[in-house]
Design a protein around this motif. Structure first.
Motif, PDB file in Angstrom:
ATOM      1  N   ARG A  37       0.844  -1.204   0.000  1.00  0.00           N
ATOM      2  CA  ARG A  37       0.000   0.000   0.000  1.00  0.00           C
ATOM      3  C   ARG A  37       0.876   1.249   0.000  1.00  0.00           C
ATOM      4  N   ASP A  38       0.298   2.351  -0.504  1.00  0.00           N
ATOM      5  CA  ASP A  38       0.986   3.633  -0.346  1.00  0.00           C
ATOM      6  C   ASP A  38       0.532   4.304   0.943  1.00  0.00           C
ATOM      7  N   ARG A  39       1.067   5.478   1.231  1.00  0.00           N
ATOM      8  CA  ARG A  39       0.776   6.143   2.514  1.00  0.00           C
ATOM      9  C   ARG A  39      -0.683   6.591   2.608  1.00  0.00           C
ATOM     10  N   ALA A  40      -1.333   6.742   1.452  1.00  0.00           N
ATOM     11  CA  ALA A  40      -2.742   7.147   1.447  1.00  0.00           C
ATOM     12  C   ALA A  40      -3.668   5.965   1.661  1.00  0.00           C
ATOM     13  N   GLY A  41      -3.104   4.751   1.758  1.00  0.00           N
ATOM     14  CA  GLY A  41      -3.912   3.559   1.971  1.00  0.00           C
ATOM     15  C   GLY A  41      -4.334   2.861   0.701  1.00  0.00           C
ATOM     16  N   ARG A  42      -3.897   3.360  -0.450  1.00  0.00           N
ATOM     17  CA  ARG A  42      -4.273   2.753  -1.724  1.00  0.00           C
ATOM     18  C   ARG A  42      -3.477   1.457  -1.944  1.00  0.00           C
ATOM     19  N   VAL A  43      -4.166   0.389  -2.325  1.00  0.00           N
ATOM     20  CA  VAL A  43      -3.493  -0.888  -2.598  1.00  0.00           C
ATOM     21  C   VAL A  43      -2.794  -0.810  -3.954  1.00  0.00           C
ATOM     22  N   LEU A  44      -1.488  -1.034  -3.946  1.00  0.00           N
ATOM     23  CA  LEU A  44      -0.708  -1.008  -5.172  1.00  0.00           C
ATOM     24  C   LEU A  44      -0.583  -2.395  -5.796  1.00  0.00           C
ATOM     25  N   GLY A  45      -0.630  -3.423  -4.956  1.00  0.00           N
ATOM     26  CA  GLY A  45      -0.491  -4.781  -5.466  1.00  0.00           C
ATOM     27  C   GLY A  45      -0.137  -5.760  -4.365  1.00  0.00           C
ATOM     28  N   GLN A  46       0.453  -6.855  -4.756  1.00  0.00           N
ATOM     29  CA  GLN A  46       0.797  -7.923  -3.826  1.00  0.00           C
ATOM     30  C   GLN A  46       2.095  -8.567  -4.288  1.00  0.00           C
ATOM     31  N   GLY A  47       2.888  -9.071  -3.328  1.00  0.00           N
ATOM     32  CA  GLY A  47       4.152  -9.690  -3.716  1.00  0.00           C
ATOM     33  C   GLY A  47       4.633 -10.683  -2.676  1.00  0.00           C
ATOM     34  N   LEU A  48       5.658 -11.428  -3.034  1.00  0.00           N
ATOM     35  CA  LEU A  48       6.274 -12.406  -2.133  1.00  0.00           C
ATOM     36  C   LEU A  48       7.495 -11.758  -1.498  1.00  0.00           C
ATOM     37  N   VAL A  49       7.447 -11.568  -0.196  1.00  0.00           N
ATOM     38  CA  VAL A  49       8.471 -10.807   0.504  1.00  0.00           C
ATOM     39  C   VAL A  49       9.663 -11.697   0.855  1.00  0.00           C
ATOM     40  N   ARG A  50      10.845 -11.126   0.840  1.00  0.00           N
ATOM     41  CA  ARG A  50      12.069 -11.895   1.073  1.00  0.00           C
ATOM     42  C   ARG A  50      12.604 -11.767   2.499  1.00  0.00           C
ATOM     43  N   TYR A  51      11.843 -11.083   3.357  1.00  0.00           N
ATOM     44  CA  TYR A  51      12.235 -10.945   4.754  1.00  0.00           C
ATOM     45  C   TYR A  51      11.040 -11.227   5.659  1.00  0.00           C
ATOM     46  N   THR A  52      11.308 -11.579   6.893  1.00  0.00           N
ATOM     47  CA  THR A  52      10.236 -11.711   7.879  1.00  0.00           C
ATOM     48  C   THR A  52       9.746 -10.313   8.260  1.00  0.00           C
ATOM     49  N   ALA A  53       8.597 -10.258   8.948  1.00  0.00           N
ATOM     50  CA  ALA A  53       8.076  -8.966   9.392  1.00  0.00           C
ATOM     51  C   ALA A  53       9.061  -8.270  10.331  1.00  0.00           C
ATOM     52  N   THR A  54       9.661  -9.019  11.227  1.00  0.00           N
ATOM     53  CA  THR A  54      10.627  -8.441  12.170  1.00  0.00           C
ATOM     54  C   THR A  54      11.825  -7.858  11.443  1.00  0.00           C
ATOM     55  N   GLU A  55      12.341  -8.601  10.476  1.00  0.00           N
ATOM     56  CA  GLU A  55      13.488  -8.122   9.702  1.00  0.00           C
ATOM     57  C   GLU A  55      13.113  -6.890   8.883  1.00  0.00           C
ATOM     58  N   ALA A  56      11.912  -6.926   8.283  1.00  0.00           N
ATOM     59  CA  ALA A  56      11.465  -5.801   7.456  1.00  0.00           C
ATOM     60  C   ALA A  56      11.350  -4.518   8.275  1.00  0.00           C
ATOM     61  N   ARG A  57      10.834  -4.619   9.488  1.00  0.00           N
ATOM     62  CA  ARG A  57      10.722  -3.443  10.356  1.00  0.00           C
ATOM     63  C   ARG A  57      12.114  -2.879  10.684  1.00  0.00           C
ATOM     64  N   ALA A  58      13.063  -3.767  10.889  1.00  0.00           N
ATOM     65  CA  ALA A  58      14.410  -3.324  11.273  1.00  0.00           C
ATOM     66  C   ALA A  58      15.117  -2.586  10.133  1.00  0.00           C
ATOM     67  N   ILE A  59      14.889  -3.002   8.890  1.00  0.00           N
ATOM     68  CA  ILE A  59      15.619  -2.400   7.766  1.00  0.00           C
ATOM     69  C   ILE A  59      14.794  -1.367   7.012  1.00  0.00           C
ATOM     70  N   ALA A  60      13.565  -1.101   7.462  1.00  0.00           N
ATOM     71  CA  ALA A  60      12.702  -0.125   6.786  1.00  0.00           C
ATOM     72  C   ALA A  60      13.372   1.243   6.738  1.00  0.00           C
ATOM     73  N   GLY A  61      13.394   1.833   5.536  1.00  0.00           N
ATOM     74  CA  GLY A  61      13.972   3.151   5.348  1.00  0.00           C
ATOM     75  C   GLY A  61      15.472   3.165   5.172  1.00  0.00           C
ATOM     76  N   HIS A  62      16.107   2.010   5.242  1.00  0.00           N
ATOM     77  CA  HIS A  62      17.563   1.932   5.123  1.00  0.00           C
ATOM     78  C   HIS A  62      17.990   1.460   3.731  1.00  0.00           C
TER      79      HIS A  62
END
Length: 368
Positions: A318-343
């Protein structure tokens, strides 16, 4: 629809009987070197080639002097262990003189059943192909048991074709295609050069799983065709015994072609879009724009993470406005994604303490 003359990515399945002489248990070196020359010709026009090859048990059986009868599981696994080294070396020696690097990829059924392992296998194969390598894929018969095995390399080849997004799968066989009946027993059997739909009638023509046409027979090939064509890959069954079998098929030798239901790219996107999402990634405006331009999602563009999910799970984007952009297969766990977000991707190892993928979701694993 792709043919051997224009396919961009080709998976070729090679059975034990083509590679190994049944009487002596020795490698058919003349056949393998002719195959190598055909592969060279395919790569010379720009095609990627993956070889799914049987033969490890057959070669190992000869080395260990095991009888030509069905083997107990532990002997079969021992034969595979001994034979796999020889099989990999044979391919390397056949292709290296032509300047082609080979890589060995051993898989089990779990590698496609488990989404995380599936994505790892796919990433490895994609990277090998990007380097111009010809992967030699085989089931890992040294550790596979009946409960965790594909059971035949027709099925494995179809799964590999779907995994790498191939547009053509070639099954080199002891027959030149599908017939209306078994041509060995029915003089009225007719050859079918083109199959546009796998109907119950087509399946009936292939025989039963317990017939003389299987294992590795026509039944398994039609099952493989169902998997391949559903993923957008055409499939060709042709006679493999003669030298330069691929060249002969490219020049019009008799065969059966199964047409794909849609192209590989669209088939994969549809599969991803149909999955149930396990979480949500919220991206910034720059990342949202990059995704619309066909780019992958990088950690730098990630603003927030919602929900628990594991590596390989489907997530909503989703974008910041809440609009759904699509769907994908993520390569990190949720915990890992939170840690590297914005980096930046170069910072991932310092943050997590171990190396990671450069992207959160690769563009090939995304349906917008």
């Amino acid at each position: 629809m792709a043919t051997l003359n224009d396919a961009r990515r080709i998976v070729v399945k090679i059975g034990s009987a083509l590679l190994v002489d049944r009487a002596s248990g020795r490698l058919r070196e003349d056949w393998l070197h002719a195959l190598a020359e055909d592969v060279v010709a395919l790569k010379a026009r720009g095609a990627d080639v993956v070889l799914v090859s049987s033969g490890s048990i057959a070669l190992g059986r000869g080395v260990l002097r095991l009888p030509p009868t069905p083997l107990p599981l532990e002997q079969s696994q021992a034969a595979a262990s001994v034979g796999q080294i020889r099989l990999a070396r044979a391919y390397e020696e056949a292709l290296a003189p032509h300047g082609i690097t080979t890589g060995q990829v051993l898989v089990t059924l779990e590698d496609s059943a488990d989404r995380r392992r599936y994505l790892n296998s796919r990433a490895t194969l994609e990277t090998l192909l990007s380097f111009g390598v010809v992967p030699i894929v085989n089931e890992n018969d040294t550790v596979a048991t009946d409960e965790i095995r594909y059971g035949d390399n027709d099925r494995l080849a179809a799964q590999v074709a779907a995994t790498v997004g191939a547009d053509l799968l070639v099954l080199l066989s002891d027959v030149d295609g599908l017939y209306t009946a078994n041509p060995n027993t029915d003089p009225d059997a007719r050859h079918l050069p083109l199959i546009d739909a796998i109907t119950p009638e087509i399946e009936a023509m292939a025989g039963d799983a317990g017939s003389g046409l299987s294992k590795g027979g026509m039944k398994t090939k039609v099952m493989a065709a169902r998997t391949a064509t559903a993923s957008g890959c055409a499939m060709l069954i042709g006679q493999g015994a003669p030298l330069h079998a691929l060249k002969a098929l490219a020049e019009g030798a008799r065969s059966t072609l199964f047409t794909p239901l849609l192209d590989p790219h669209a088939a994969r996107k549809r599969w991803i879009a149909a999955m149930k999402p396990q979480g949500t990634l919220i991206v910034d405006d720059g990342a949202a724009q990059a995704l619309q331009q066909g780019k992958s999602l990088l950690p730098a563009g990630l603003s927030a993470v919602e929900g628990p999910f594991g590596r390989g799970d489907p997530v909503t984007i989703r974008d910041r406005a809440g609009r759904v952009l699509g769907q994908g297969l993520v390569r990190y766990t949720a915990t890992e994604a939170r840690a590297i977000a914005g980096h930046k991707s170069a910072e991932i190892e310092a943050i997590l303490g171990y190396p990671g993928r450069a992207v959160l979701i690769h563009r090939d694993d995304m349906a917008l």
